[in-house]
Design an enzyme around this catalytic site. Structure first.
Site, PDB file in Angstrom:
ATOM      1  N   LYS A 107       0.847  -1.190   0.000  1.00  0.00           N
ATOM      2  CA  LYS A 107       0.000   0.000   0.000  1.00  0.00           C
ATOM      3  C   LYS A 107       0.883   1.240   0.000  1.00  0.00           C
ATOM      4  O   LYS A 107       1.872   1.308   0.727  1.00  0.00           O
ATOM      5  CB  LYS A 107      -0.912  -0.022   1.235  1.00  0.00           C
ATOM      6  CG  LYS A 107      -1.775   1.211   1.460  1.00  0.00           C
ATOM      7  CD  LYS A 107      -1.139   2.235   2.396  1.00  0.00           C
ATOM      8  CE  LYS A 107      -0.662   1.691   3.710  1.00  0.00           C
ATOM      9  NZ  LYS A 107       0.076   2.733   4.499  1.00  0.00           N
ATOM     10  N   ASP A 132      -5.859   0.072   8.802  1.00  0.00           N
ATOM     11  CA  ASP A 132      -5.723  -0.175   7.360  1.00  0.00           C
ATOM     12  C   ASP A 132      -6.435  -1.446   6.912  1.00  0.00           C
ATOM     13  O   ASP A 132      -6.402  -1.778   5.726  1.00  0.00           O
ATOM     14  CB  ASP A 132      -4.241  -0.309   6.973  1.00  0.00           C
ATOM     15  CG  ASP A 132      -3.515   1.025   6.942  1.00  0.00           C
ATOM     16  OD1 ASP A 132      -4.199   2.065   6.969  1.00  0.00           O
ATOM     17  OD2 ASP A 132      -2.281   1.019   6.897  1.00  0.00           O
TER      18      ASP A 132
END
Length: 293
Positions: free
Chosen positions: A10, A138
């Protein structure tokens, strides 16, 4: 039976952070994309449950419930209830640890997708997202590996604006940058600008336009405190910013990984090769940003 899933890195193109609330949580606004580099998770039928970590960074990974893959399995089995067959889960860890790349959350997301396929293919996406969201800020964002805008504590997700293909180089000086320590340094050092998102512009058709928008309206609020804690992050940023292929250099998440956006794949390849030659002690990867991959 053997199932495999990709767990992409990410990358936060920007990360705006507000001051902590009464519970100590920081509201954020972030545009998250995913890279075509990352870890892999595999699942195999087994006589008894087990988890192991292999790969370049496998030795640095906990193999108990300190690992998000293990916690993801425990959480999904608890959600399903009743007896479920055992599996062997294997994590091929190619991403650095504590790197600002959401590796643990992405690994957990890959594990959840595999476990749903093996145990409960009828489980809804919403139910799987609820399990992922319980694993960390997340968690839900990294479940599918698709570009998202994240707000709140990271749990309020909306589709990312359409962007052109982005070519990048990821660089990590192979030093950890623990999220908690960076946030504490942020709280101690700065008066928050606030987590308000930037004006979201439609019709960004080139990477040059994207970089101009990012440079003009966005930032990573954790970059300065992370550099203060670990000056080698600053060395990475300075080196990237000085290279001709770099259109924008910034840190991802709470670090220590930094990224350079480049005009195209040829430029990214040239930059990555040169950084590898100059700093063979650093982790360097050319990639595309977007997703899902």
């Amino acid at each position: 039976m053997r199932l495999d899933a990709f767990a992409p890195a990410k990358v936060n193109l920007f990360l705006h952070v507000g001051g902590p609330d009464a519970a100590g949580y920081h509201p954020i606004s972030s545009l998250m994309l995913f890279a075509d580099v990352g870890d892999r998770v595999s699942l195999q039928a087994a006589d008894a449950p087990s988890f192991e970590a292999t790969g370049w960074f496998g030795a640095e990974v906990p193999v108990d419930d300190g690992n998000l893959v293990v916690r993801a399995e425990m959480a999904l089995r608890a959600r399903l209830g009743g007896p479920t067959p055992p599996f062997r889960l294997i994590l091929d860890k190619a991403l650095p640890i504590a790197a600002g790349l959401g590796g643990g959350s992405s690994d957990a997301g890959a594990a959840l997708r595999l476990l749903r396929e093996a145990l409960a293919p009828d489980l809804s996406d919403a139910d799987l997202e609820a399990v992922a969201g319980g694993l960390g800020a997340d968690g839900a964002a990294c479940l599918w590996g698709a570009p998202v805008m994240a707000r709140g504590r990271g749990e309020r997700l909306s589709p990312a604006p359409a962007l052109p293909a982005l070519h990048a180089v990821l660089v990590n000086p192979l030093v950890p940058s623990p999220t908690g320590a960076v946030y504490r340094a942020y709280d101690a050092a700065v008066a928050p600008e606030g987590e308000a998102p930037p004006p979201m512009l439609d019709g960004l058709e080139s990477i040059e336009e994207v970089c101009a928008w990012l440079a003009g309206f966005t930032r990573n609020d954790l970059q300065a405190p992370a550099v203060a804690l670990e000056p080698r992050i600053g060395q990475v940023l300075d080196l990237l910013a000085d290279e001709p292929e770099t259109l924008l250099a910034r840190m991802s998440g709470s670090g220590a990984t930094c990224f350079a956006l480049c005009a195209g794949d040829i430029e990214a390849e040239g930059l990555a090769e040169r950084i590898e030659q100059m700093r063979p002690d650093w982790w360097v990867k050319r990639c595309r940003l977007g997703g899902p991959f």
